[in-house]
Design a protein around this motif. Structure first.
Motif, PDB file in Angstrom:
ATOM      1  N   VAL A  70      39.521   1.289   1.873  1.00  0.00           N
ATOM      2  CA  VAL A  70      40.023   0.213   1.023  1.00  0.00           C
ATOM      3  C   VAL A  70      41.381  -0.319   1.504  1.00  0.00           C
ATOM      4  O   VAL A  70      41.604  -1.536   1.527  1.00  0.00           O
ATOM      5  N   CYS A 110      29.857  -3.615  -0.058  1.00  0.00           N
ATOM      6  CA  CYS A 110      30.854  -4.510  -0.655  1.00  0.00           C
ATOM      7  C   CYS A 110      30.359  -5.951  -0.668  1.00  0.00           C
ATOM      8  O   CYS A 110      31.094  -6.857  -1.028  1.00  0.00           O
ATOM      9  N   LYS A 114      31.436  -8.779  -7.310  1.00  0.00           N
ATOM     10  CA  LYS A 114      32.090  -7.746  -8.106  1.00  0.00           C
ATOM     11  C   LYS A 114      31.519  -7.651  -9.527  1.00  0.00           C
ATOM     12  O   LYS A 114      31.328  -6.566 -10.059  1.00  0.00           O
ATOM     13  N   GLU A 131      35.003  -8.701  -4.350  1.00  0.00           N
ATOM     14  CA  GLU A 131      36.221  -7.905  -4.536  1.00  0.00           C
ATOM     15  C   GLU A 131      37.246  -8.335  -3.458  1.00  0.00           C
ATOM     16  O   GLU A 131      36.910  -8.402  -2.269  1.00  0.00           O
ATOM     17  N   ASN A 134      38.261  -6.265  -0.056  1.00  0.00           N
ATOM     18  CA  ASN A 134      37.382  -6.225   1.121  1.00  0.00           C
ATOM     19  C   ASN A 134      36.613  -7.536   1.321  1.00  0.00           C
ATOM     20  O   ASN A 134      35.545  -7.562   1.942  1.00  0.00           O
ATOM     21  N   ALA A 138      33.381  -8.314   3.787  1.00  0.00           N
ATOM     22  CA  ALA A 138      32.142  -8.652   3.082  1.00  0.00           C
ATOM     23  C   ALA A 138      31.618 -10.016   3.520  1.00  0.00           C
ATOM     24  O   ALA A 138      30.413 -10.180   3.743  1.00  0.00           O
ATOM     25  N   SER A 166      28.066   3.833   0.080  1.00  0.00           N
ATOM     26  CA  SER A 166      29.159   4.398   0.893  1.00  0.00           C
ATOM     27  C   SER A 166      28.685   5.587   1.737  1.00  0.00           C
ATOM     28  O   SER A 166      28.271   6.619   1.196  1.00  0.00           O
ATOM     29  N   ARG A 210      31.899   5.663  -7.237  1.00  0.00           N
ATOM     30  CA  ARG A 210      31.278   5.326  -5.961  1.00  0.00           C
ATOM     31  C   ARG A 210      29.954   6.079  -5.828  1.00  0.00           C
ATOM     32  O   ARG A 210      29.805   7.197  -6.324  1.00  0.00           O
ATOM     33  N   GLY A 271      40.485  -0.498  -5.464  1.00  0.00           N
ATOM     34  CA  GLY A 271      39.282  -1.228  -5.043  1.00  0.00           C
ATOM     35  C   GLY A 271      38.434  -1.564  -6.246  1.00  0.00           C
ATOM     36  O   GLY A 271      38.895  -1.519  -7.394  1.00  0.00           O
ATOM     37  N   VAL A 272      37.185  -1.867  -6.002  1.00  0.00           N
ATOM     38  CA  VAL A 272      36.278  -2.268  -7.078  1.00  0.00           C
ATOM     39  C   VAL A 272      36.037  -1.070  -8.018  1.00  0.00           C
ATOM     40  O   VAL A 272      35.977   0.065  -7.561  1.00  0.00           O
ATOM     41  N   LYS A 275      30.381   0.294  -7.891  1.00  0.00           N
ATOM     42  CA  LYS A 275      29.444  -0.522  -7.095  1.00  0.00           C
ATOM     43  C   LYS A 275      28.134   0.207  -6.834  1.00  0.00           C
ATOM     44  O   LYS A 275      27.741   0.429  -5.694  1.00  0.00           O
TER      45      LYS A 275
END
Ligand code: GFB
Length: 329
Positions: A70, A110, A114, A131, A134, A138, A166, A210, A271-272, A275
């Motif tokens: 991130v 990503c 979002k 987001e 990133n 993305a 991830s 995550r 970060g987000v 996701k």
């Protein structure tokens, strides 16, 4: 995908590319083509065209990417955008020119907006804003996923894309500043244990969720899709399990055996918030992940301790293609 066909794995020294290379070998594919960064810069169109013209692979796994966690994404948007755009454009277009039968492009989790409903379905692509931390990475990944679709539509190619959640595993970058969270925390907690530090630092609030997947599962899914899927829509590759970063830190702390205090550096981005992806499309095709989360973390830590790197994976088994046939890629 016939066993004797020439298969080029772009990014074979990276986390996912190295796992794909191993999976292909395991399944009996012998005619594998690899080339190191020092011999071919995938950002250079002329070199890439020259490489493809000479090697003429039948199948291409496009796993090469400029990646980072991130903070690195937030700090280096131009680098992440340019490198990923250039590599994707060059490899996909050169594949078309060289008559590659099928190509698989690897996306990233990503790419979904979002605020799209979660778990993200493949149909959520391009339905909203990304987001910010990133966005550059993305946008480059989305452009390349769409490029596969555009080539299929205009040129009748068979280019597909997939979207793993991830990824983690041995061979990841364990750099404490630029890597993704699992590799970073393994490194930080191990160092803290070895140095008997009373505390170790993790980033952010620990509250984001995550979804993680072990690299060997992604590799199996990528080979599975190359064999069994054709279509313009990307395919999610996930486990359906998500953890908060705080929960993840506790799992890693227990695997590493670090008993000190974990403190939060909240100046670093979260970060987000979440996701999670919906992998039901892939599951319906008959694929399932195999490596349980804690087992994957344990394997990653054991390999980290043995100081195995991406290069160790398959070292000596890989061949480097093309140097003699092209003056310069
Ligand atoms: O894995 P990570 O860097 O990337 O961070 P993203 C995930 C979460 O872990 C964030 C927290 O909330 C971080 O604040 N975290 C806690 C840490 N401690 C650490 C640490 O020591 N290092 C790191 N790196 N994180 C990336 C995107 O997002 O994920 C990319 O920027 C790509 O574009 C990639 O999609 C898979 O999951 O937030």
């Amino acid at each position: 995908m016939e066993k004797d066909k020439k298969i080029y794995v772009a990014g074979h020294t990276g986390l996912i590319g190295s796992a794909i290379a191993r999976e292909l070998k395991k399944q009996g594919y012998q005619n594998l083509l690899f080339i190191n960064h020092s011999s071919l810069d995938l950002r250079n169109q002329q070199e890439v065209n020259c490489f493809f013209e000479h090697e003429k692979p039948d199948y291409v796994f496009m796993a090469a990417a400029a990646v980072g966690g991130v903070a690195a994404n937030d700090r280096l948007p131009a680098t992440f955008f340019y490198d990923n755009m250039a590599m994707g454009l060059n490899v996909i277009h050169a594949s078309y020119n060289a008559g590659v039968k099928k190509l698989l492009y690897l996306g990233s989790n990503c790419i979904y907006p979002k605020d799209a409903p979660q778990p993200y379905k493949e149909t959520s692509l391009l339905t909203g804003s990304l987001e910010k931390t990133n966005e550059a990475y993305a946008v480059a990944k989305i452009a390349c996923l769409k490029m596969c679709e555009f080539y299929n539509r205009e040129y009748g190619t068979d280019y597909i894309s997939c979207m793993p959640c991830s990824a983690y595993g041995p061979g990841d970058s364990f750099d404490p500043e630029n890597s993704h969270v699992i590799a970073a925390l393994i490194n930080k907690f191990h160092e803290a244990k070895v140095n008997q530090s009373p505390q170790a630092v993790m980033w952010g609030s620990g509250k984001p969720y995550r979804e993680f997947i072990f690299m060997d599962d992604i590799a199996r899914a990528a080979v599975f899709l190359m064999k069994h899927y054709s279509g313009n829509e990307t395919v999610n590759i996930g486990t359906g399990m998500e953890y908060t970063i705080g929960e993840l830190a506790e799992v890693i702390r227990s695997v590493v055996g670090y008993e000190g205090k974990i403190i939060h550096d909240t100046s670093k981005p979260d970060g987000v918030p979440k996701k999670l992806i919906d992998s039901s499309k892939l599951y319906a095709m008959g694929w399932k992940p195999e490596i349980p989360f804690e087992q994957g973390i344990r394997i990653t830590y054991e390999e980290y301790v043995k100081q195995q790197t991406a290069l160790k994976y398959g070292a000596g088994q890989r061949k480097t293609g093309g140097e003699k046939k092209c003056q310069k890629y």
